[in-house]
Write an enzyme that holds these catalytic residues in place. Structure first.
Site, PDB file in Angstrom:
ATOM      1  N   SER A  22      40.522 -39.279 -15.889  1.00 51.48           N
ATOM      2  CA  SER A  22      40.482 -38.465 -14.673  1.00 51.48           C
ATOM      3  C   SER A  22      39.738 -39.190 -13.564  1.00 51.48           C
ATOM      4  O   SER A  22      38.730 -39.873 -13.814  1.00 51.48           O
ATOM      5  CB  SER A  22      39.788 -37.131 -14.952  1.00 51.48           C
ATOM      6  OG  SER A  22      39.565 -36.405 -13.754  1.00 51.48           O
TER       7      SER A  22
ATOM      8  N   TYR B 129      32.925 -31.903 -17.475  1.00 51.16           N
ATOM      9  CA  TYR B 129      34.318 -32.331 -17.654  1.00 51.16           C
ATOM     10  C   TYR B 129      34.450 -33.816 -17.309  1.00 51.16           C
ATOM     11  O   TYR B 129      34.979 -34.617 -18.095  1.00 51.16           O
ATOM     12  CB  TYR B 129      35.252 -31.504 -16.765  1.00 51.16           C
ATOM     13  CG  TYR B 129      36.616 -32.128 -16.612  1.00 51.16           C
ATOM     14  CD1 TYR B 129      37.550 -32.068 -17.645  1.00 51.16           C
ATOM     15  CD2 TYR B 129      36.968 -32.813 -15.445  1.00 51.16           C
ATOM     16  CE1 TYR B 129      38.800 -32.677 -17.524  1.00 51.16           C
ATOM     17  CE2 TYR B 129      38.209 -33.419 -15.318  1.00 51.16           C
ATOM     18  CZ  TYR B 129      39.119 -33.346 -16.356  1.00 51.16           C
ATOM     19  OH  TYR B 129      40.349 -33.960 -16.227  1.00 51.16           O
TER      20      TYR B 129
ATOM     21  N   LYS C  98      47.919 -22.567 -15.234  1.00 52.19           N
ATOM     22  CA  LYS C  98      46.570 -23.084 -15.036  1.00 52.19           C
ATOM     23  C   LYS C  98      45.676 -22.164 -14.206  1.00 52.19           C
ATOM     24  O   LYS C  98      44.460 -22.397 -14.114  1.00 52.19           O
ATOM     25  CB  LYS C  98      46.640 -24.469 -14.381  1.00 52.19           C
ATOM     26  CG  LYS C  98      47.218 -25.534 -15.300  1.00 52.19           C
ATOM     27  CD  LYS C  98      47.410 -26.866 -14.587  1.00 52.19           C
ATOM     28  CE  LYS C  98      46.129 -27.510 -14.158  1.00 52.19           C
ATOM     29  NZ  LYS C  98      45.289 -27.967 -15.277  1.00 52.19           N
TER      30      LYS C  98
END
Length: 321
Positions: free
Chosen positions: A116, A139, A177
């Site tokens: 990411s 995250y 999502k």
């Protein structure tokens, strides 16, 4: 056989579609369908089998082989950037990925996994090097830590392993999502409901709606994944974005123009700028832009869609019925 973990999720299900478009249906999809809405992402796909993530991981840890595996696309992760349960995040994102990586490396199976752009934090440089990485939440840290783990192992690995640092991905099959869906998805809902869009006022020196990010269409993300499948000699960590930062206003204008053309009403739509949330100050990426030098040097030369092209393609898909 291909394995796609997170195969019922946003990017995973689009990879399945990309494989299907090549005539490949011998695919094992691995996911957690506690949220049963995700299965709809596969309702028009052809796969060989499905396994629950927990059952699959248990079998991997026992050393099972699953037959002749051509490649693993590891998209399975907890992608909720607002989740602060560090034990959960590290188990799902870090430990799971380590187990998959080890299993693939032992068997010389190409391993293509989702990292990411969140690892870069506030930037301003978005290049695949340790000195530019400063994650701002757990995250991002979970993704960053596996990339660091990979770097220590690369010299001892003879099979392909590639980590893809996705920037702001948008496109079909992300409806499950919720709050984590893309800006383009939420703009479509806002225009349908009220005919108005809401963007943040200025922040970090940017004017209203002028915060800029690298927005990349999921079709381009799939193209990079499949290019790596075709080029097993390529390993490393690569940014996947367009290489061009565009503003939230750019997305808003593309969405409003699409609706105006569909309605034949060129007065439709508008933008309201709302106060920047206090809780996001110091934790918000007001600017991202992928440095594509490494990906281009590795041989991927295909151009990426800009926002004007990608948003139109996405809205055409959302309103196809």
């Amino acid at each position: 056989m291909m394995i796609v973990t997170g195969g019922a999720g946003f990017i995973g299900s689009n990879i399945v579609q990309g494989l299907n478009a090549r005539g490949i249906s011998d695919i094992l999809v691995v996911d957690d369908l506690s949220d049963g809405r995700k299965c709809l992402n596969l309702s028009d796909a052809d796969i060989h089998d499905y396994l629950d993530k927990g059952d699959f991981l248990a079998r991997v840890e026992k050393g099972e082989t699953f037959g002749n595996i051509e490649a693993v696309f590891h998209e399975g992760a907890c992608s909720t950037t607002t989740e602060w349960d560090g034990r959960l995040m590290m188990k799902v994102n870090f430990e799971y990925t380590k187990a998959m990586f080890s299993w693939c490396a032992e068997r010389k199976i190409p391993f293509i996994y989702a990292s990411s752009a969140a690892v870069y934090g506030m930037g301003p440089t978005f290049r695949e090097a340790r000195e530019f990485e400063r994650p701002l939440n757990v995250y991002a840290y979970s993704k960053f830590l596996f990339d660091c783990h990979l770097r220590t192992c690369m010299r001892g690995i003879s099979s392909q392993v590639a980590g893809l640092r996705y920037f702001n991905v948008y496109g079909p099959r992300e409806q499950h999502k919720g709050a984590m869906a893309s800006v383009a998805f939420h703009m479509d809902a806002q225009l349908q409901n009220s005919g108005r869009l809401r963007l943040f006022e200025g922040s970090d020196g940017y004017g209203p709606g002028e915060q800029r990010r690298d927005f990349v269409h999921v079709d381009d993300v799939v193209a990079v994944n499949l290019w790596l499948l075709d080029n097993p000699q390529v390993s490393g960590i690569f940014n996947v974005g367009t290489g061009r930062a565009q503003s939230f206003n750019d997305i808003a204008r593309a969405a409003i123009d699409w609706y105006r053309d569909q309605r034949g009403d060129h007065s439709f739509g508008g933008i309201d700028y709302i106060p920047f949330p206090e809780h996001l100050k110091g934790r918000y990426q007001s600017f991202t832009e992928a440095d594509l030098s490494a990906l281009r040097a590795a041989g991927f030369v295909r151009p990426f869609m800009d926002v004007a092209t990608g948003v139109v393609r996405y809205l055409d898909w959302l309103c196809r019925d």
